[in-house]
Design a protein around this motif. Structure first.
Motif, PDB file in Angstrom:
ATOM      1  N   CYS A 261       1.110  -1.369   0.027  1.00 21.98           N
ATOM      2  CA  CYS A 261       0.056  -0.010  -0.231  1.00 21.98           C
ATOM      3  C   CYS A 261       0.766   1.034  -0.308  1.00 21.98           C
ATOM      4  CB  CYS A 261      -0.773  -0.244   1.500  1.00 21.98           C
ATOM      5  SG  CYS A 261      -1.927   1.070   1.608  1.00 21.98           S
ATOM      6  N   TYR A 262       0.217   2.606  -0.589  1.00 18.83           N
ATOM      7  CA  TYR A 262       0.616   3.147  -0.781  1.00 18.83           C
ATOM      8  C   TYR A 262       1.813   4.214   0.478  1.00 18.83           C
ATOM      9  CZ  TYR A 262      -3.733   4.578  -1.697  1.00 18.83           C
ATOM     10  OH  TYR A 262      -4.682   4.631  -1.365  1.00 18.83           O
ATOM     11  N   ALA A 263       0.550   4.186   1.378  1.00 20.87           N
ATOM     12  CA  ALA A 263       0.098   4.376   3.399  1.00 20.87           C
ATOM     13  C   ALA A 263       1.611   3.800   3.960  1.00 20.87           C
ATOM     14  CB  ALA A 263      -0.902   3.615   4.016  1.00 20.87           C
ATOM     15  N   CYS A 280      -2.515   7.615   5.159  1.00 26.90           N
ATOM     16  CA  CYS A 280      -3.607   6.448   4.509  1.00 26.90           C
ATOM     17  C   CYS A 280      -5.022   7.250   3.766  1.00 26.90           C
ATOM     18  CB  CYS A 280      -4.112   5.548   6.009  1.00 26.90           C
ATOM     19  SG  CYS A 280      -6.071   4.801   5.963  1.00 26.90           S
ATOM     20  N   THR A 281      -5.490   6.974   3.300  1.00 26.00           N
ATOM     21  CA  THR A 281      -6.701   8.030   2.554  1.00 26.00           C
ATOM     22  C   THR A 281      -7.552   6.701   2.768  1.00 26.00           C
ATOM     23  OG1 THR A 281      -6.459   6.238   0.645  1.00 26.00           O
ATOM     24  CG2 THR A 281      -5.125   8.113   0.514  1.00 26.00           C
ATOM     25  N   VAL A 282      -7.556   5.944   3.420  1.00 27.21           N
ATOM     26  CA  VAL A 282      -9.058   5.842   4.729  1.00 27.21           C
ATOM     27  C   VAL A 282      -9.065   6.972   6.105  1.00 27.21           C
ATOM     28  CG1 VAL A 282     -10.394   3.811   4.985  1.00 27.21           C
ATOM     29  CG2 VAL A 282      -9.093   3.696   3.121  1.00 27.21           C
ATOM     30  N   TRP A 310       4.188   4.110   9.636  1.00 25.51           N
ATOM     31  CA  TRP A 310       3.828   4.129   8.797  1.00 25.51           C
ATOM     32  C   TRP A 310       4.368   3.077   7.476  1.00 25.51           C
ATOM     33  CZ3 TRP A 310      -1.764   3.247   7.947  1.00 25.51           C
ATOM     34  CH2 TRP A 310      -2.064   4.490   8.709  1.00 25.51           C
ATOM     35  N   GLY A 323       0.640  -4.767   2.747  1.00 30.39           N
ATOM     36  CA  GLY A 323      -0.278  -4.398   1.857  1.00 30.39           C
ATOM     37  C   GLY A 323      -1.346  -3.770   3.071  1.00 30.39           C
ATOM     38  N   CYS A 324      -2.007  -3.543   4.383  1.00 30.42           N
ATOM     39  CA  CYS A 324      -2.308  -2.177   4.732  1.00 30.42           C
ATOM     40  C   CYS A 324      -1.946  -1.959   6.267  1.00 30.42           C
ATOM     41  CB  CYS A 324      -4.111  -3.141   5.132  1.00 30.42           C
ATOM     42  SG  CYS A 324      -4.853  -2.255   5.677  1.00 30.42           S
ATOM     43  N   PRO A 325      -0.849  -1.459   6.147  1.00 30.04           N
ATOM     44  CA  PRO A 325      -0.181  -0.839   7.636  1.00 30.04           C
ATOM     45  C   PRO A 325      -1.188  -0.521   8.826  1.00 30.04           C
ATOM     46  CG  PRO A 325       0.221   0.535   5.867  1.00 30.04           C
ATOM     47  CD  PRO A 325      -0.287  -0.301   4.942  1.00 30.04           C
ATOM     48  N   LEU A 326      -2.733   0.132   8.813  1.00 32.59           N
ATOM     49  CA  LEU A 326      -3.563   0.543   9.222  1.00 32.59           C
ATOM     50  C   LEU A 326      -4.272  -0.903   9.594  1.00 32.59           C
ATOM     51  CD1 LEU A 326      -5.764   3.015   9.987  1.00 32.59           C
ATOM     52  CD2 LEU A 326      -7.456   2.647   8.534  1.00 32.59           C
TER      53      LEU A 326
HETATM   54  S1  SF4 Z   1      -6.959   1.795   5.092  1.00 32.54           S
HETATM   55 FE1  SF4 Z   1      -5.069   0.189   4.134  1.00 32.54          FE
HETATM   56  S2  SF4 Z   1      -4.611  -0.649   2.569  1.00 32.54           S
HETATM   57 FE2  SF4 Z   1      -6.246   1.235   1.897  1.00 32.54          FE
HETATM   58  S3  SF4 Z   1      -5.045   3.299   1.999  1.00 32.54           S
HETATM   59 FE3  SF4 Z   1      -5.368   2.642   4.708  1.00 32.54          FE
HETATM   60  S4  SF4 Z   1      -3.172   1.950   5.101  1.00 32.54           S
HETATM   61 FE4  SF4 Z   1      -3.114   1.481   2.591  1.00 32.54          FE
END
Ligand code: SF4
Length: 344
Positions: A261-263, A280-282, A310, A323-326
């Motif tokens: 993931c770019y994050a 993160c964009t979420v 991150w 893949g998804c640090p969040l």
């Molecule tokens: S929710 Fe996870 S996969 Fe989506 S942008 Fe944020 S860190 Fe990346």
């Protein structure tokens, strides 16, 4: 199919290098956080408006300072709906393109848009500015899409978006549009109907492709809606089946490497419409994601501890963390290198 991609712990060596090099830079921009849609499951709160003028200028200064040392600059436009602030998008993209040409840097750009405002004039300008890759979400065919992807005035949006797509297909412009098809427990029939519609029209055009995504709970105030749409968990199976079908159909090769993931990438940063920096964009309202701010002179003030949390996946090469640090952080709470016990 055997892939001959060189891998390290399941990651493409090339992809790892691209994520770390300071010759590449991904700037994620939120030109406005307002939206012309009110999707029933949306997690955004629309509290922030358009980027103010000082911020547009600061962003351009940041690009001007960075670009002489870059080989690749990619701009990723989010929102809100980025096409609601076309003036800002065009301004920054035009400026970036002129600098990119001057310094021999390759410029690319992608938009995450609902597609409603993507008329031919706008598309043509975006293609000229190398901002020609789009991700547009579709929630199945008209009857299902129009229940969840509503305009701000509460109307369905399918017909307009579909017209935009057919209009785009009728041009010879160079673009790529990924239709991200959201699958829930309740829209299987409609998704299949949409696939039929797509097969008869856009499928033969290699500028279009489909990406199937099971809707998951992304937080926000609409938990009940999401639970209703996803509780049976049948969406995941349909997504698998359709992904397989369209991968085979289009002949696209899945290189079978882990996603990054770019994050989690050190050379990617997001600038919100209020000047805050996010990874993160979420998780837009999550304090862990507020990693700093851009200053009026184009410099960045970063909280290194938060930022390093991150990008920590690059020290562990853990596929989940990369893949998804969040979601990884949500289960393994850390700030910098210090493990934090979660208190709920
Ligand atoms: S929710 Fe996870 S996969 Fe989506 S942008 Fe944020 S860190 Fe990346």
């Amino acid at each position: 199919m055997m892939s001959n991609v060189q891998k390290v712990k399941g990651f493409s060596r090339q992809h790892l290098a691209n994520s770390l090099t300071n010759k590449k830079f991904q700037l994620i921009l939120f030109p406005t956080e307002q939206c012309n849609f009110r999707c029933v499951y949306c997690y955004e709160d629309f509290e922030i408006g358009k980027m103010p003028n000082w911020l547009v200028e600061a962003t351009k200064t940041l690009i001007r300072n960075k670009i002489p040392k870059l080989e690749f600059l990619s701009l990723s436009w989010f929102g809100g709906e980025p096409l609601l602030a076309k003036d800002i998008l065009f301004d920054i993209a035009e400026y970036s393109l002129s600098l990119a040409e001057k310094y021999g840097c390759k410029l690319t750009g992608d938009l995450t848009t609902n597609g409603f405002l993507l008329d031919i004039k706008t598309l043509t300008r975006l293609v000229e500015l190398k901002q020609n890759s789009f991700q547009i979400s579709i929630d199945g065919d008209k009857e299902s899409h129009d229940k969840t992807r509503l305009t701000r005035s509460g109307r369905g949006s399918f017909d307009k978006i579909w017209t935009r797509l057919l209009d785009a297909a009728n041009t010879d412009l160079g673009f790529s549009i990924t239709l991200r098809v959201h699958v829930t427990d309740l829209n299987h029939e409609s998704v299949l109907k949409f696939c039929e519609r797509y097969d008869q029209t856009l499928q033969k055009d290699n500028r279009f492709n489909l990406l199937f995504q099971a809707i998951t709970n992304l937080g926000g105030d609409n938990q009940k809606v999401i639970t209703d749409l996803t509780s049976k968990k049948s969406a995941v199976h349909l997504v698998k089946e359709l992904t397989q079908r369209y991968t085979v159909k289009t002949g696209s090769i899945n290189p079978d490497t882990n996603y990054i993931c770019y994050a989690g990438k050190p050379n990617s940063i997001g600038i919100r419409a209020n000047g805050n920096l996010n990874k993160c964009t979420v998780a837009l309202n999550d304090d862990r994601n507020a990693v700093g701010k851009i200053n009026p002179d184009g410099t960045l003030t970063l909280n290194n501890e938060k930022f390093s949390t991150w990008v920590k996946g690059f020290t562990t090469l853990d596929s989940w963390q990369m893949g998804c640090p969040l979601s990884y952080m949500n289960s393994n709470s850390v700030v910098g290198d210090i493990a934090v016990k979660k208190v709920s």
